[in-house]
Design a protein around this motif. Structure first.
Motif, PDB file in Angstrom:
ATOM      1  N   LYS A  39      -2.907  32.894  -8.131  1.00  0.00           N
ATOM      2  CA  LYS A  39      -2.826  34.146  -8.891  1.00  0.00           C
ATOM      3  C   LYS A  39      -1.658  35.026  -8.416  1.00  0.00           C
ATOM      4  O   LYS A  39      -0.861  35.514  -9.225  1.00  0.00           O
ATOM      5  CB  LYS A  39      -4.134  34.928  -8.747  1.00  0.00           C
ATOM      6  CG  LYS A  39      -4.254  36.143  -9.643  1.00  0.00           C
ATOM      7  CD  LYS A  39      -4.914  35.751 -10.951  1.00  0.00           C
ATOM      8  CE  LYS A  39      -5.206  36.961 -11.813  1.00  0.00           C
ATOM      9  NZ  LYS A  39      -5.697  36.563 -13.132  1.00  0.00           N
ATOM     10  N   PHE A  40      -1.553  35.222  -7.104  1.00  0.00           N
ATOM     11  CA  PHE A  40      -0.521  36.105  -6.559  1.00  0.00           C
ATOM     12  C   PHE A  40       0.877  35.587  -6.892  1.00  0.00           C
ATOM     13  O   PHE A  40       1.760  36.340  -7.283  1.00  0.00           O
ATOM     14  CB  PHE A  40      -0.690  36.248  -5.045  1.00  0.00           C
ATOM     15  CG  PHE A  40       0.407  37.048  -4.398  1.00  0.00           C
ATOM     16  CD1 PHE A  40       0.452  38.431  -4.537  1.00  0.00           C
ATOM     17  CD2 PHE A  40       1.424  36.421  -3.689  1.00  0.00           C
ATOM     18  CE1 PHE A  40       1.481  39.176  -3.965  1.00  0.00           C
ATOM     19  CE2 PHE A  40       2.459  37.154  -3.119  1.00  0.00           C
ATOM     20  CZ  PHE A  40       2.488  38.533  -3.257  1.00  0.00           C
ATOM     21  N   LYS A  41       1.075  34.276  -6.722  1.00  0.00           N
ATOM     22  CA  LYS A  41       2.371  33.655  -6.976  1.00  0.00           C
ATOM     23  C   LYS A  41       2.781  33.833  -8.439  1.00  0.00           C
ATOM     24  O   LYS A  41       3.917  34.203  -8.750  1.00  0.00           O
ATOM     25  CB  LYS A  41       2.278  32.166  -6.640  1.00  0.00           C
ATOM     26  CG  LYS A  41       3.604  31.454  -6.618  1.00  0.00           C
ATOM     27  CD  LYS A  41       3.431  30.001  -6.190  1.00  0.00           C
ATOM     28  CE  LYS A  41       3.295  29.904  -4.684  1.00  0.00           C
ATOM     29  NZ  LYS A  41       3.397  28.510  -4.201  1.00  0.00           N
ATOM     30  N   ALA A  42       1.847  33.579  -9.352  1.00  0.00           N
ATOM     31  CA  ALA A  42       2.147  33.710 -10.791  1.00  0.00           C
ATOM     32  C   ALA A  42       2.477  35.154 -11.155  1.00  0.00           C
ATOM     33  O   ALA A  42       3.424  35.420 -11.904  1.00  0.00           O
ATOM     34  CB  ALA A  42       0.960  33.209 -11.616  1.00  0.00           C
ATOM     35  N   LYS A  43       1.698  36.104 -10.608  1.00  0.00           N
ATOM     36  CA  LYS A  43       1.904  37.522 -10.910  1.00  0.00           C
ATOM     37  C   LYS A  43       3.265  38.002 -10.405  1.00  0.00           C
ATOM     38  O   LYS A  43       3.976  38.751 -11.069  1.00  0.00           O
ATOM     39  CB  LYS A  43       0.789  38.375 -10.274  1.00  0.00           C
ATOM     40  CG  LYS A  43      -0.488  38.421 -11.075  1.00  0.00           C
ATOM     41  CD  LYS A  43      -0.316  39.285 -12.313  1.00  0.00           C
ATOM     42  CE  LYS A  43      -1.645  39.466 -13.035  1.00  0.00           C
ATOM     43  NZ  LYS A  43      -1.446  40.159 -14.330  1.00  0.00           N
ATOM     44  N   ARG A  44       3.630  37.569  -9.189  1.00  0.00           N
ATOM     45  CA  ARG A  44       4.906  37.986  -8.604  1.00  0.00           C
ATOM     46  C   ARG A  44       6.077  37.520  -9.484  1.00  0.00           C
ATOM     47  O   ARG A  44       7.007  38.278  -9.749  1.00  0.00           O
ATOM     48  CB  ARG A  44       5.045  37.415  -7.192  1.00  0.00           C
ATOM     49  CG  ARG A  44       6.334  37.844  -6.490  1.00  0.00           C
ATOM     50  CD  ARG A  44       6.386  37.335  -5.073  1.00  0.00           C
ATOM     51  NE  ARG A  44       6.364  35.878  -5.020  1.00  0.00           N
ATOM     52  CZ  ARG A  44       6.256  35.169  -3.896  1.00  0.00           C
ATOM     53  NH1 ARG A  44       6.113  35.788  -2.747  1.00  0.00           N
ATOM     54  NH2 ARG A  44       6.256  33.852  -3.917  1.00  0.00           N
ATOM     55  N   ARG A  45       6.030  36.287  -9.938  1.00  0.00           N
ATOM     56  CA  ARG A  45       7.102  35.757 -10.778  1.00  0.00           C
ATOM     57  C   ARG A  45       7.124  36.434 -12.146  1.00  0.00           C
ATOM     58  O   ARG A  45       8.189  36.663 -12.721  1.00  0.00           O
ATOM     59  CB  ARG A  45       6.931  34.246 -10.945  1.00  0.00           C
ATOM     60  CG  ARG A  45       7.165  33.492  -9.654  1.00  0.00           C
ATOM     61  CD  ARG A  45       6.757  32.042  -9.784  1.00  0.00           C
ATOM     62  NE  ARG A  45       6.858  31.364  -8.488  1.00  0.00           N
ATOM     63  CZ  ARG A  45       6.416  30.133  -8.279  1.00  0.00           C
ATOM     64  NH1 ARG A  45       5.843  29.445  -9.257  1.00  0.00           N
ATOM     65  NH2 ARG A  45       6.554  29.581  -7.088  1.00  0.00           N
ATOM     66  N   GLN A  46       5.939  36.716 -12.664  1.00  0.00           N
ATOM     67  CA  GLN A  46       5.836  37.390 -13.957  1.00  0.00           C
ATOM     68  C   GLN A  46       6.484  38.766 -13.899  1.00  0.00           C
ATOM     69  O   GLN A  46       7.156  39.192 -14.829  1.00  0.00           O
ATOM     70  CB  GLN A  46       4.362  37.500 -14.353  1.00  0.00           C
ATOM     71  CG  GLN A  46       4.144  37.922 -15.794  1.00  0.00           C
ATOM     72  CD  GLN A  46       2.667  37.855 -16.173  1.00  0.00           C
ATOM     73  OE1 GLN A  46       1.843  37.416 -15.386  1.00  0.00           O
ATOM     74  NE2 GLN A  46       2.347  38.273 -17.369  1.00  0.00           N
ATOM     75  N   GLU A  47       6.314  39.447 -12.775  1.00  0.00           N
ATOM     76  CA  GLU A  47       6.834  40.811 -12.633  1.00  0.00           C
ATOM     77  C   GLU A  47       8.299  40.853 -12.206  1.00  0.00           C
ATOM     78  O   GLU A  47       9.052  41.724 -12.629  1.00  0.00           O
ATOM     79  CB  GLU A  47       5.979  41.585 -11.617  1.00  0.00           C
ATOM     80  CG  GLU A  47       4.586  41.903 -12.140  1.00  0.00           C
ATOM     81  CD  GLU A  47       3.656  42.427 -11.055  1.00  0.00           C
ATOM     82  OE1 GLU A  47       4.146  42.698  -9.940  1.00  0.00           O
ATOM     83  OE2 GLU A  47       2.441  42.540 -11.312  1.00  0.00           O
ATOM     84  N   HIS A  48       8.725  39.897 -11.374  1.00  0.00           N
ATOM     85  CA  HIS A  48      10.061  39.981 -10.779  1.00  0.00           C
ATOM     86  C   HIS A  48      11.031  38.885 -11.211  1.00  0.00           C
ATOM     87  O   HIS A  48      12.209  38.956 -10.889  1.00  0.00           O
ATOM     88  CB  HIS A  48       9.950  39.974  -9.244  1.00  0.00           C
ATOM     89  CG  HIS A  48       9.132  41.103  -8.717  1.00  0.00           C
ATOM     90  ND1 HIS A  48       9.521  42.432  -8.848  1.00  0.00           N
ATOM     91  CD2 HIS A  48       7.934  41.126  -8.085  1.00  0.00           C
ATOM     92  CE1 HIS A  48       8.605  43.199  -8.303  1.00  0.00           C
ATOM     93  NE2 HIS A  48       7.626  42.438  -7.834  1.00  0.00           N
TER      94      HIS A  48
END
Length: 386
Positions: A235-244
């Motif tokens: 979850k964290f990895k996907a969210k970070r890429r989605q945002e940045h």
């Protein structure tokens, strides 16, 4: 360069081979769609290991089909150059050449939006939505079409054009060009359909990894497989890429995935990928897609979801266009695109709609912003910020 030369030899020097290649793409597209349908059968009952096998099968056929999608880009460019040059060399008036080029870049039969518009004459909106629910699913994170989506896409009334006299010397070339115009849209239709039928596969994977389809799109296939087989939290990895954002690059004969923003910017600077464009550029030039001259306010469109900001009389500016963009193109008074040539989608639609169009500008989306007042002089190919 080697690939371009090979494709020129294979398909453009012998146009009958290109026409045969069109059938090859259609068969590959149909096979892709059929296989995607089969891969989603009974997936909720599969254990994680067997679900991974289905996912890997989907990845393989997806990549295999993309070979056709990408080769068609190059073949289209080669064929476009050939047909434009051949028509320009004919002993005809400028108006006769224009009419012949418009005809040569018209699809030989309807695909995508035009196919939907044709069927709209005989079916109601509920039937159309059921039949064309795939038309919005170009990528795995896209949602199937709603009735509202379908209504937006059937608004375009294609003008009936008179078929000009075609000189025998270029009749096969014109036929190949029209087949090419058809397959440019149809190949994406099969991509959309296959993606649509693969949605249950991604929904099942997302359910087990506690991720949405949108979040899955920010993970590599290897990460998804590892997550399923070893119960890894992503979850964290996907969210970070989605945002940045993220970068994939080929390095030392392997694909490297980078999601550290500082490192990405360092690499982009090193490779010259961050363009040093002077923001105060007030005039630039491109290829004339359709002649005319008009002034209006810029609206930058990067995805079909932003089309609602294009109002009547605006100048629509985008990297490229595809059939999804037609509702916005109808309202706009002119089009400017970074990519494309005389036979790209934006130029073809512009000639149908008789609206000024300049393509192949490269920098329009980088130096213009929403609300800029510009003059589009498609008689000379020049855009001026006023």
């Amino acid at each position: 360069k080697k690939l371009w030369s090979m494709l020129d030899e294979a398909y453009i020097k012998d146009l009958n081979k290109f026409i045969a290649y069109v059938n090859e793409i259609i068969n590959a597209g149909k096979s892709f769609v059929r296989t995607c349908k089969q891969l989603t059968k009974g997936i909720s009952k599969l254990n994680d290991t067997h679900l991974v096998k289905r996912y890997e099968q989907f990845q393989k056929i997806y990549v295999d089909y993309f070979v056709h999608l990408w080769l068609t880009f190059i073949v289209n460019e080669l064929l476009s150059n050939k047909v434009t040059e051949a028509i320009n060399n004919l002993d005809l008036t400028q108006e006769e050449r224009h009419r012949l080029l418009v005809h040569a870049t018209q699809s030989i039969k309807p695909a995508s939006i035009m196919l939907l518009a044709d069927k709209a004459k005989k079916r109601n909106i509920k039937q159309l939505t059921r039949e064309f629910s795939w038309i919005t699913t170009l990528n795995i994170y896209d949602e199937p079409a709603t009735e509202e989506d379908i209504k937006c896409r059937i608004s375009h009334n294609k003008e009936t054009l008179i078929t000009p006299a075609i000189p025998p010397s270029i009749s096969l070339l014109v036929k190949a060009s029209r087949e090419n115009a058809y397959i440019k849209d149809r190949r994406d239709d099969y991509r959309r359909m296959g993606t649509y039928y693969a949605i249950p596969l991604y929904e099942e994977i997302g359910k087990r990894l506690k991720l949405t389809r949108k979040e899955l799109a920010f993970l590599t296939p290897d990460e998804i497989v590892e997550g399923l087989l070893h119960n890894i939290q992503l979850k964290f990895k996907a969210k970070r890429r989605q945002e940045h954002g993220f970068m994939m690059r080929w390095n030392s004969n392997k694909l490297v995935f980078e999601d550290n923003l500082n490192k990405i910017n360092e690499i982009k600077k090193k490779w010259g990928l961050i363009a040093s464009i002077e923001k105060k550029v007030n005039e630039f030039k491109g290829i004339i897609g359709c002649k005319g001259r008009i002034t209006g306010k810029v609206k930058i469109v990067t995805t079909a979801k932003e089309l609602n900001k294009v109002g009547k009389g605006d100048i629509m500016v985008s990297v490229t266009t595809n059939p999804d963009y037609i509702p916005g193109m109808e309202r706009a008074s002119a089009f400017i695109t970074d990519e494309g040539g005389m036979t790209c989608h934006a130029a073809i639609v512009a000639r149908e709609m008789k609206k000024p169009c300049i393509v192949g500008v490269n920098i329009a989306t980088k130096i213009l912003k929403d609300g800029d007042l510009v003059e589009v002089d498609a008689n000379t190919g020049v855009v001026k910020r006023l």
